[in-house]
Scaffold this motif. Structure first.
Motif, PDB file in Angstrom:
ATOM      1  N   GLY A 147       0.788  -1.218   0.000  1.00  0.00           N
ATOM      2  CA  GLY A 147       0.000   0.000   0.000  1.00  0.00           C
ATOM      3  C   GLY A 147       0.824   1.273   0.000  1.00  0.00           C
ATOM      4  O   GLY A 147       0.371   2.300   0.513  1.00  0.00           O
ATOM      5  N   VAL A 148       2.027   1.213  -0.576  1.00  0.00           N
ATOM      6  CA  VAL A 148       2.899   2.391  -0.647  1.00  0.00           C
ATOM      7  C   VAL A 148       3.468   2.493  -2.058  1.00  0.00           C
ATOM      8  O   VAL A 148       3.563   1.489  -2.771  1.00  0.00           O
ATOM      9  N   PRO A 149       3.887   3.684  -2.489  1.00  0.00           N
ATOM     10  CA  PRO A 149       4.526   3.799  -3.804  1.00  0.00           C
ATOM     11  C   PRO A 149       5.879   3.101  -3.826  1.00  0.00           C
ATOM     12  O   PRO A 149       6.519   2.916  -2.778  1.00  0.00           O
ATOM     13  N   ALA A 150       6.314   2.725  -5.018  1.00  0.00           N
ATOM     14  CA  ALA A 150       7.590   2.029  -5.162  1.00  0.00           C
ATOM     15  C   ALA A 150       8.744   2.832  -4.595  1.00  0.00           C
ATOM     16  O   ALA A 150       9.739   2.261  -4.130  1.00  0.00           O
ATOM     17  N   GLU A 151       8.624   4.159  -4.622  1.00  0.00           N
ATOM     18  CA  GLU A 151       9.694   5.026  -4.112  1.00  0.00           C
ATOM     19  C   GLU A 151       9.914   4.872  -2.619  1.00  0.00           C
ATOM     20  O   GLU A 151      10.928   5.325  -2.091  1.00  0.00           O
ATOM     21  N   ARG A 152       8.974   4.243  -1.929  1.00  0.00           N
ATOM     22  CA  ARG A 152       9.105   4.029  -0.486  1.00  0.00           C
ATOM     23  C   ARG A 152       9.711   2.666  -0.158  1.00  0.00           C
ATOM     24  O   ARG A 152       9.836   2.319   1.024  1.00  0.00           O
TER      25      ARG A 152
END
Length: 350
Positions: free
Chosen positions: A67-72
């Protein structure tokens, strides 16, 4: 259109009754094929740029599951290395609150510092044990030894009330239990259990501002432009959480890409419902046999006290489970069926 059952049947054909995903997940057929193709590329001396692309696809897929963007999302080799980064960022004397007998890879990096106050309490008392001097609460989402699920909302609210950060180990939940990584400060998980990937990978989720961590393990892949960061000090670290990457195990990520694609095709909610139905069937059968498992409602892991000694007998009968601290631990995942549950119960009844 393929059903859940038909899709699973095309991917798995275990020779034994395999109920030990809490130790290692089975590899789907597509994953085996992907690793074999990656090996072929390496053996033939062919371009392997596609394998680096696999790693980025895996990062994005785990981000969707968490549930987070790939950047995280950062990717390394073990949960312990990311715990070490968190431990290194804490000031001397800081208190780290953990659950008693939680998994070593989660808790041991904080003990290795030597100058932190690590306090362990029973899992069910974790939230109420957070206090003003607590700097970090570190806990597994699901306990490896017995399948108990932490009361994460209570832990989160208690930590926020006292200004503490939260660090979750999702190694025993990622792949069957929906994740809400954005609700916590840090999260780590291995990919070889419920995510059904090869060994050699761990995921790490951190805040956009990096949570005060220093990328102590940074090499060339941690650069904003990795291929321009191969020599001398890295001039510009990645602007994303990728700055906490370590050099990718390319064969592992080739396989993980296929495994995570399968989970996404099936749907995490469907996997969750399937796994819990089997675990609950086992609990009901245990009750009929007069056995009482460790209470772990809502968990795909069922641990039965004083039956661990039967693990060798079960293995000889073609049923793979674990013996953990004298308890028999059975773990139910998407490739298991009601037949598997009933076979385990049948042998236990004899």
């Amino acid at each position: 259109m393929e059903t859940f059952e038909s899709l699973v049947r095309t991917e798995f054909a275990p020779e034994h009754t395999y109920l030990n995903t809490a130790s290692n997940g089975l590899l789907p057929a597509r994953t085996v094929a992907a690793v074999q193709e990656a090996v072929r590329l390496r053996a033939a001396g062919l371009p392997i740029g596609s394998l680096y692309e696999d790693a980025e696809r895996v990062r994005a897929a785990f981000g969707r599951l968490a549930g987070v963007p790939a950047e995280r999302v950062a990717m390394g080799a073990s949960v312990a290395e990311y715990g070490g980064l968190i431990a290194a960022a804490l000031p001397a004397g800081a208190e780290v609150l953990t659950a008693e007998a939680d998994f070593s890879s989660l808790v041991n990096p904080f003990h290795m510092r030597g100058d932190l106050k690590v306090r362990a309490v029973p899992l069910e008392r974790l939230a109420e044990s957070v206090r003003p001097e607590t700097a970090l609460v570190a806990v597994s989402v699901v306990q490896s030894a017995d399948g108990r699920i932490a009361d994460l909302p209570a832990v989160r609210e208690a930590a926020r009330a006292h200004g503490a950060r939260t660090y979750l180990d999702a190694s025993q939940s990622a792949g069957w239990l929906p994740l809400e990584a954005d609700s916590y400060d840090f999260l780590a998980a291995v990919g070889f259990k419920w995510l059904m990937g090869p060994h050699g990978n761990a995921f790490f989720v951190a805040p956009e501002d990096f949570g005060g961590l220093t990328p102590l393990l940074a090499g060339w892949v941690a650069g904003e432009l990795p291929w321009d960061s191969c020599y001398g000090p890295v001039q510009e670290l990645a602007h994303s959480v990728r700055r906490f990457d370590v050099s990718p195990s390319l064969l592992t990520y080739a396989g993980l890409r296929a495994s995570l694609a399968l989970i996404e095709e099936l749907g995490i909610d469907a996997v969750h419902a399937h796994d819990l139905a089997l675990a609950d069937r086992f609990r009901a059968g245990l009750a009929r046999l007069g056995h009482e498992p460790v209470p772990s409602p809502g968990s795909a892991i069922v641990s039965v006290p004083r039956l661990g000694h039967r693990q060798p007998e079960l293995s000889a009968a073609g049923i793979e489970v674990s013996d953990r601290a004298g308890n028999l631990r059975a773990a139910f995942h998407l490739y298991n069926t009601t037949t598997d549950v009933d076979r385990l119960l049948d042998v236990l009844s004899s």
